[in-house]
Design an enzyme around this catalytic site. Structure first.
Site, PDB file in Angstrom:
ATOM      1  N   GLU A 298       0.883  -1.175   0.000  1.00 17.29           N
ATOM      2  CA  GLU A 298       0.000   0.000   0.000  1.00 17.29           C
ATOM      3  C   GLU A 298       0.909   1.210   0.000  1.00 17.29           C
ATOM      4  O   GLU A 298       1.785   1.338   0.857  1.00 17.29           O
ATOM      5  CB  GLU A 298      -0.917  -0.027   1.229  1.00 17.29           C
ATOM      6  CG  GLU A 298      -2.020   1.021   1.188  1.00 17.29           C
ATOM      7  CD  GLU A 298      -1.646   2.280   1.936  1.00 17.29           C
ATOM      8  OE1 GLU A 298      -1.546   3.338   1.264  1.00 17.29           O
ATOM      9  OE2 GLU A 298      -1.432   2.220   3.149  1.00 17.29           O
ATOM     10  N   CYS A 332      -1.842   8.101   4.513  1.00 15.51           N
ATOM     11  CA  CYS A 332      -1.888   7.691   3.106  1.00 15.51           C
ATOM     12  C   CYS A 332      -3.198   8.128   2.467  1.00 15.51           C
ATOM     13  O   CYS A 332      -3.259   8.404   1.271  1.00 15.51           O
ATOM     14  CB  CYS A 332      -1.751   6.174   2.988  1.00 15.51           C
ATOM     15  SG  CYS A 332      -0.316   5.492   3.818  1.00 15.51           S
TER      16      CYS A 332
END
Length: 548
Positions: A298, A332
């Site tokens: 990720e 993120c």
């Protein structure tokens, strides 16, 4: 090892939040833990191989981002030989760990979750605050809640995966599926921004019976070390998890050159992930590995909010401010680009956004409980963001609506900043900044299709995004048009704050492999299924009926 029952897991639920209001026992608890940890600084952290502390005498320092003269931890850095030793220790410990029944592996992580919820909650939060610059609430939802949710829900999802068996058995046959650990070891590279993610990068493959080498971020070594200690206290065997702080390039080189490398579990930047993938791919092409490694990652995002003319303006503003500036935009999933209809912009959105952002207090976590925005993580991040702000101030295509200043005299503080531009292809809408900077574009109300195209094509990322509209026809249209723009898509809510058990997290395109942390999908990447056919009938003829 024998197990003479099919055990049922206890009920799995999300960890309830503590709120830390004035004069509460929770606030008293975290302040006490913070002061106790602060008095112990700097903490000395070893490399840990097969449960044994190793002093390498090559020392790294983790510094406090809001008081950068303060050393949080001095940690021993693993060299190539230490990494080789860690790999061999993991491979030696593999047989014991993978042979332990699922009930016992689950019990370890359920106990770890309980320890974090009770004995270690405030200590782990304090380490996350001092070392990674989070305020109380951001530390709570990370080190006080999400890590617990990962550990608990992983056991539920693993149980469901193991229960996934062939639906049909012909007479005299029993078909079964076995979900074996990977052959070799898994390498977990953890980020600075979430203690929970760091813990889960190791815990998810571990639960499935894999052995793991954990390389913590240089800027979150302390919290990761505490997580390691909690796992060991919960009963994790020494050989199952190796703790190897060190230079990322050197550690990775040794891991990727080993023939037993079987999997990568990564959270970090897109550029680094692409580089790692390239190295692994080249090694695969050269036949270096025993098996094809599983790669799970990720990475970055340039996440969006789209505000339609039918949106409830105050709610859309509040969600934008939270998504962009909580934890200084270092999630993120953080909001980075905001597209607002001209009608909404001129009917209160601009004024409310500017007012809310200018009201945000900036500072260290406990100097003032009202501080909403803290420091960015390190000097390099500060320098990058300061350069962006200086460039914006002299850019004729940008209007600075709020913020724009940065000060690193004591800590790495960047003001929450809002940049308005009429050029939707400007760099501020394209490049990931990973800081408290929000870029805004105001679109004409009748250009909804065009703005959808902008959202979908301006950046290479596809992590998170939100739409705000009360008109349900518009909601349906935007949901369809932006189908591939975000792996986590929100309707009338901010693009941050995915909850384990509710919104599995991950994105595609340049944002990662979209294997969805907080779901059974990610666990399935760390197993190697074996199909078993068990036949009870005897074969008595070579020929088939069609042969007669």
């Amino acid at each position: 090892m024998s197990q003479f029952a099919e055990f049922k897991l206890p009920a799995i639920k999300n960890e309830p939040p503590k709120h830390y209001g004035p004069n509460s026992a929770d606030r008293e608890g975290i302040v006490k833990a913070y002061k106790e940890l602060e008095a112990e600084l700097p903490v000395t952290i070893p490399v840990i191989i097969d449960g044994k502390e190793v002093e390498t005498n090559t020392i790294g320092e983790q510094r406090c981002p809001f008081e950068h003269k303060k050393v949080v931890a001095r940690y021993h850095r693993a060299g190539a030989k230490h990494v080789e030793d860690a790999i061999e220790a993991a491979l030696r410990g593999k047989k014991v760990w993978e042979s332990l029944p699922f009930a016992d592996r689950s019990a370890i992580f359920l106990k770890a979750a309980h320890l974090i919820s009770t004995k270690y909650r405030y200590k782990l939060m304090a380490a996350t605050m001092i070392g990674q610059g989070k305020n109380i609430w951001q530390a709570e939802i990370d080190a006080g809640m999400e890590i617990i949710d990962f550990l608990r829900f992983n056991t539920k999802y693993a149980s469901e995966l193991y229960a996934s068996q062939p639906p049909e058995n012909t007479p005299g046959v029993w078909n079964r599926m076995e979900y074996r650990p990977l052959e070799g070891f898994v390498y977990a590279i953890t980020p600075f921004n979430f203690t929970a993610i760091a813990g889960n990068l190791a815990a998810a493959p571990l639960l499935m019976g894999n052995v793991v080498l954990m390389k913590p971020s240089d800027h979150a070594v302390l919290s990761s070390y505490i997580v390691y200690q909690i796992f060991r206290e919960a009963g994790l065997p020494a050989g199952a998890l190796q703790f190897i702080p060190g230079d990322a390039v050197e550690v990775s080189k040794v891991c990727f050159n080993h023939p037993e490398f079987a999997g990568l579990h990564f959270t970090g930047s897109t550029a680094v992930f692409r580089s790692l993938w390239g190295t692994i791919g080249e090694n695969v092409a050269n036949g270096k590995y025993r098996t094809y490694p599983k790669i799970v990652g990720e990475t970055g995002g340039k996440n969006f909010h789209l505000v339609h003319s039918s949106a409830e303006i105050k709610s859309a503003v509040v969600n934008a401010v939270r998504a962009a500036f909580e934890y200084q935009g270092q999630k993120c999933s953080a909001l980075s680009r905001l597209y607002v209809s001209k009608y909404a912009w001129e009917n209160g959105f601009r004024d409310e956004l500017t007012k809310q952002v200018k009201s945000l207090k900036v500072g260290a976590p406990l100097t003032d409980f009202a501080n909403f925005v803290g420091p960015v993580i390190h000097q390099a991040s500060f320098n990058k963001l300061k350069k962006v702000l200086e460039s914006a101030a002299s850019d004729s295509e940008i209007e600075v609506l709020a913020g724009g200043k940065a000060d690193d005299s004591e800590g790495f503080f960047v003001e929450p900043t809002v940049l308005l531009s009429k050029n939707p292809k400007h760099d501020i809408f394209v490049n990931e900044l990973f800081g408290p900077v929000l870029s805004v574009y105001v679109y004409e109300d009748d250009n909804l299709d065009a703005v959808c195209d902008l959202i979908d094509t301006t950046t290479p990322y596809g992590l998170t995004g939100s739409i705000f509209a009360q008109d349900r026809v518009v909601v349906r249209k935007l949901t369809d048009r932006l189908r591939n723009a975000a792996g986590n898509f929100y309707i009338n809510d901010k693009c941050t704050g995915a909850v384990v058990g509710e919104q599995p997290f991950g994105g595609a395109r340049a944002s990662g492999t979209n294997d969805k942390a907080g779901s059974g999908m990610i666990l399935s990447r760390f197993v190697s299924p074996r199909s078993i056919k068990d036949t009870f009938a005897y074969a008595d003829s070579v020929l088939y009926p069609s042969n007669f």
